[in-house]
Design an enzyme around this catalytic site. Sequence first.
Site, mmCIF file in Angstrom:
data_model
loop_
_atom_site.group_PDB
_atom_site.id
_atom_site.type_symbol
_atom_site.label_atom_id
_atom_site.label_comp_id
_atom_site.label_asym_id
_atom_site.label_seq_id
_atom_site.Cartn_x
_atom_site.Cartn_y
_atom_site.Cartn_z
ATOM 1 N N TYR A 124 1.004 -1.324 0.041
ATOM 2 C CA TYR A 124 -0.233 0.125 -0.078
ATOM 3 C C TYR A 124 0.703 0.963 -0.178
ATOM 4 O O TYR A 124 1.801 0.960 0.614
ATOM 5 C CB TYR A 124 -0.762 0.058 1.102
ATOM 6 C CG TYR A 124 -1.568 1.006 1.264
ATOM 7 C CD1 TYR A 124 -2.502 1.106 -0.059
ATOM 8 C CD2 TYR A 124 -1.214 2.194 2.503
ATOM 9 C CE1 TYR A 124 -3.594 1.977 -0.211
ATOM 10 C CE2 TYR A 124 -2.834 3.403 1.705
ATOM 11 C CZ TYR A 124 -3.176 3.570 0.996
ATOM 12 O OH TYR A 124 -4.206 4.257 0.886
ATOM 13 N N GLN A 186 -10.282 1.095 1.859
ATOM 14 C CA GLN A 186 -10.809 -0.375 0.985
ATOM 15 C C GLN A 186 -9.698 -0.506 -0.056
ATOM 16 O O GLN A 186 -10.171 -1.518 -0.844
ATOM 17 C CB GLN A 186 -12.357 0.869 -0.166
ATOM 18 C CG GLN A 186 -11.337 1.589 -0.710
ATOM 19 C CD GLN A 186 -11.555 3.237 -0.013
ATOM 20 O OE1 GLN A 186 -11.165 2.834 1.161
ATOM 21 N NE2 GLN A 186 -11.853 3.948 -0.611
ATOM 22 N N ASN A 209 -3.290 6.560 7.001
ATOM 23 C CA ASN A 209 -3.666 6.573 7.802
ATOM 24 C C ASN A 209 -4.230 5.721 8.900
ATOM 25 O O ASN A 209 -4.015 4.788 8.352
ATOM 26 C CB ASN A 209 -4.399 7.658 6.739
ATOM 27 C CG ASN A 209 -5.934 7.063 6.482
ATOM 28 O OD1 ASN A 209 -6.160 5.914 6.925
ATOM 29 N ND2 ASN A 209 -6.846 8.093 5.835
ATOM 30 N N SER A 233 4.655 9.286 11.906
ATOM 31 C CA SER A 233 5.938 9.530 11.671
ATOM 32 C C SER A 233 7.001 9.758 12.885
ATOM 33 O O SER A 233 6.662 10.805 13.696
ATOM 34 C CB SER A 233 7.009 9.482 10.751
ATOM 35 O OG SER A 233 8.181 9.504 10.423
ATOM 36 N N GLN A 255 11.751 15.678 10.202
ATOM 37 C CA GLN A 255 10.298 15.048 10.612
ATOM 38 C C GLN A 255 8.701 15.751 10.454
ATOM 39 O O GLN A 255 7.878 14.523 10.405
ATOM 40 C CB GLN A 255 10.709 13.864 12.385
ATOM 41 C CG GLN A 255 10.101 13.171 12.468
ATOM 42 C CD GLN A 255 9.644 12.543 11.517
ATOM 43 O OE1 GLN A 255 10.830 11.658 11.286
ATOM 44 N NE2 GLN A 255 8.657 11.489 10.886
ATOM 45 N N HIS A 258 6.723 16.147 7.406
ATOM 46 C CA HIS A 258 5.508 14.753 7.457
ATOM 47 C C HIS A 258 3.891 14.962 7.571
ATOM 48 O O HIS A 258 3.118 14.688 7.243
ATOM 49 C CB HIS A 258 5.886 13.453 8.383
ATOM 50 C CG HIS A 258 6.933 13.104 7.542
ATOM 51 N ND1 HIS A 258 7.160 12.273 6.223
ATOM 52 C CD2 HIS A 258 8.268 12.297 7.708
ATOM 53 C CE1 HIS A 258 7.404 12.139 5.283
ATOM 54 N NE2 HIS A 258 8.658 11.877 6.751
ATOM 55 N N GLU A 322 11.097 5.227 16.546
ATOM 56 C CA GLU A 322 11.667 4.773 15.086
ATOM 57 C C GLU A 322 12.405 5.520 14.258
ATOM 58 O O GLU A 322 13.362 4.511 13.579
ATOM 59 C CB GLU A 322 9.990 5.596 14.167
ATOM 60 C CG GLU A 322 10.046 5.153 13.252
ATOM 61 C CD GLU A 322 9.144 5.272 12.068
ATOM 62 O OE1 GLU A 322 8.420 7.382 11.988
ATOM 63 O OE2 GLU A 322 8.903 5.095 10.312
ATOM 64 N N HIS A 323 12.788 6.668 14.471
ATOM 65 C CA HIS A 323 14.520 6.980 14.137
ATOM 66 C C HIS A 323 15.082 7.563 15.236
ATOM 67 O O HIS A 323 14.085 8.816 16.069
ATOM 68 C CB HIS A 323 14.121 8.223 12.591
ATOM 69 C CG HIS A 323 13.715 7.981 11.479
ATOM 70 N ND1 HIS A 323 11.955 8.023 11.703
ATOM 71 C CD2 HIS A 323 13.916 6.827 10.670
ATOM 72 C CE1 HIS A 323 12.411 7.509 10.782
ATOM 73 N NE2 HIS A 323 12.527 6.608 9.819
ATOM 74 N N ASP A 356 16.193 7.597 3.992
ATOM 75 C CA ASP A 356 14.317 7.558 4.117
ATOM 76 C C ASP A 356 14.531 7.709 2.701
ATOM 77 O O ASP A 356 13.858 6.809 2.055
ATOM 78 C CB ASP A 356 14.133 9.296 3.988
ATOM 79 C CG ASP A 356 13.866 9.559 6.072
ATOM 80 O OD1 ASP A 356 13.278 8.339 6.489
ATOM 81 O OD2 ASP A 356 13.615 10.654 6.140
ATOM 82 N N GLU A 410 1.726 -35.415 29.248
ATOM 83 C CA GLU A 410 0.469 -34.731 28.452
ATOM 84 C C GLU A 410 -0.858 -35.396 28.421
ATOM 85 O O GLU A 410 -1.449 -35.013 28.270
ATOM 86 C CB GLU A 410 1.210 -33.992 27.496
ATOM 87 C CG GLU A 410 1.952 -33.114 27.732
ATOM 88 C CD GLU A 410 2.676 -32.101 26.570
ATOM 89 O OE1 GLU A 410 2.088 -32.870 25.306
ATOM 90 O OE2 GLU A 410 3.540 -31.468 27.159
ATOM 91 N N HIS A 415 -0.531 -39.817 20.377
ATOM 92 C CA HIS A 415 0.687 -39.254 20.144
ATOM 93 C C HIS A 415 2.091 -40.177 20.512
ATOM 94 O O HIS A 415 3.175 -40.541 19.918
ATOM 95 C CB HIS A 415 1.209 -37.584 21.262
ATOM 96 C CG HIS A 415 0.593 -36.501 20.314
ATOM 97 N ND1 HIS A 415 -0.627 -36.173 20.494
ATOM 98 C CD2 HIS A 415 1.005 -35.408 20.012
ATOM 99 C CE1 HIS A 415 -1.163 -35.115 19.763
ATOM 100 N NE2 HIS A 415 -0.030 -34.591 19.924
#
Lengths: 428, 428
Positions: A124, A186, A209, A233, A255, A258, A322-323, A356, A410, A415
């Site tokens: 995506y 969707q 998002n 981010s 940053q 973004h 994240e960074h 990046d 067990e 088994h």
Amino acid sequence: MKVIKYPQRDAWPELIRRPAIDHRQLSVVVENILSDVQRDGDRALSTYTLKFDGIALDDFLVAESEYLNADIYVSQELKDALDIAKANIEKFHVMDVTPRSVIETSPGVTCWKRKLPIEKVGLYVPAGSAPLFSTVLMLAIPARLAGCSEIVMCSPSGVDGFVNPVTLYAARLCGVTSVFKIGGAQAIAAMAFGTETVPQVHKIFGPGNQYVTEAKLQVMRTGTAIDMPAGPSEVAVLADDTCLASFVAADLLSQAEHGTDSQVLLVTDSDDVISDVLSEIERQIDLLPRREIALSALANSKAILVESIQTGLDLLNEYAAEHLILAVADADAIAEQVTNAGSVFIGNFSCESAGDYASGTNHTLPTNGAARAYSGVSVESFTKTITYQTVSREGISDLGPVIETMAAAEGLDAHRNAVSIRRASETR
Amino acid sequence: MKVIKYPQRDAWPELIRRPAIDHRQLSVVVENILSDVQRDGDRALSTYTLKFDGIALDDFLVAESEYLNADIYVSQELKDALDIAKANIEKFHVMDVTPRSVIETSPGVTCWKRKLPIEKVGLYVPAGSAPLFSTVLMLAIPARLAGCSEIVMCSPSGVDGFVNPVTLYAARLCGVTSVFKIGGAQAIAAMAFGTETVPQVHKIFGPGNQYVTEAKLQVMRTGTAIDMPAGPSEVAVLADDTCLASFVAADLLSQAEHGTDSQVLLVTDSDDVISDVLSEIERQIDLLPRREIALSALANSKAILVESIQTGLDLLNEYAAEHLILAVADADAIAEQVTNAGSVFIGNFSCESAGDYASGTNHTLPTNGAARAYSGVSVESFTKTITYQTVSREGISDLGPVIETMAAAEGLDAHRNAVSIRRASETR
């Protein structure tokens, strides 16, 4: 930025808390989209694309002519840049490809594992305020290296009904199988369930998002895997007085531009660094086209003054950015002590922008503290591991009693019997 | 077992479909449990343990005396078996531990990655109809090898208020930090959010019923990672006339005894194999203590006759079984063609029981077709990967223009500026 000086350790959890999203309402909206797409296929995709993106589309598959137009549109300079970035990303990611190793754990018992590509994957790529073609490189290159046989991509078209040409060019460059003009929840539904035109995939990757993220979490229930739950981010900079305030300010701003929900954090042991960086930000921000977005992200951001770089590192290990940029004197040594982060940028010249786009590492990274347990995208993300074993007659004779004892304890007699019947057969 | 002969390829999707779970009602029940535990902590745990398990417990932490009792309870034979199983599992799993590899992707741009332990992990070990202490080995051994610093375990106690002694013995043997007597969705909630007594963890592992699975999926939203969504256990056997019908029957029964919802599949190119296996099942099943469970699982199971072993393999690659047994003449060659499976057992003497307990491979495997995209548990499951980069002054000078071109094309000027400001600083 909010400036916080010498916070007590028991104030840390509050300090590093990310904004919580109330998923309940979101959850119902997304659930409806998913079930509509599952039931009505392409027809539901048309309805939602008109509703959310304002575009009337009957055919979602990007046509060959659109790739040709994209190829004409993209400048030679950008094509060259993409080639270099792609080469670097390939060099770094190919390190994941591991040979199989075989071990005889017990006489006659041989075990091994093998990484195999996930056959069908979905990428995506959001459009929104900026065309993020770099994300195509970061997802499609490892998918190709892993050997995925079908790489489906969804990205919303613009109001003109076309997907961004650089995004298309990058998709073709990196071996994406087919691109569909679908965005939002969707798109996730289309790839998870399949429609008349969109193939069903086994794992879905990529940022998006909160609707996209919620959709990814929901399709896990019906068996589709996802790379990770994505959030806004983030960058955190650990700086001491050896940092260059103008560099740090530039990194924080990169940053902040973004999105208004971007998370920006400066942690330092120097009061001067805070004031220098803040004035650099003021100077640099006025030159930015995305000034308003950056301003709004910075309003929620924090500059934290700590007693020592070690304390700052402890705080950042709890934050799990994240960074993480290390603009400190002994950056190499500090890097060895990082326990939680998506990607670490070491020293004054290592800007987040490098990772990046073009240094080679992946930019699809765990946000929102997920770096405590998740990794960024890699070739491994596009593979699954199968384990294998061959047990010989000798092997079952030797290890059999161990298995029988455990199975009996067990209370699983069938088994145990699967071993006993093989051991008994020896005597024939 | 239902016998299906020579199904058409377009009937395969229906044939390999697993029973669907309607999660909607489940979802609300679990959502309430999670929010109660998040809000009320230990008090909510007491309420739910009384309500669902019928046990009044105020203190969930297993005490030292209980480990001592467990040590006395467990026979030397079983202790020896556990030691051998543990050694084999360690031998196989330690192969995951990879050295760091460093690459200079571009002059002055050095990138590497490092696998680090997830610091705090939670293991869920169900009790229910059988005490599954083998699951303790399969989860705790890789957690230890990965280097996790806190390994929390939850397992419901019996009506006597004690956790199964073998489970406790195995937990201590494999280095579990602390065990709590909590089961079901409330155990997942306790580890995801933390309570007054249960530590919060970053990732939760282990099998469980549909409430446990739903709870694991729900806590992902609030940032806790999970190993995989679990479903009923499965075995598929691919057999030709070189198989031993009594072995195949024993393997199918060992899966069927797990639970009434176990998925059992026999695929063969020989009509005789089907009839021989079915009569062997009839003979063996009467000797089993868990006969009723096995009978009920078999009622939903299928024996499928196909034109050739190659067709059978194609079908099974679409099915993506948790356990796949290859009881065919050229099992080694067929194994190389498997594209979707959790764990593959090659040849007549390789029974699933071996991998369930002691051969070395992990038994926590993807069910319900998840093997198309998920792997079984390994040391890697208990780690996350951090990427690192050092960009030198020379590096940014060299690669900088590529980054600037791409950032500009994405309309992210602050990203470009983070490079430009560094390149400009050179000239000073």
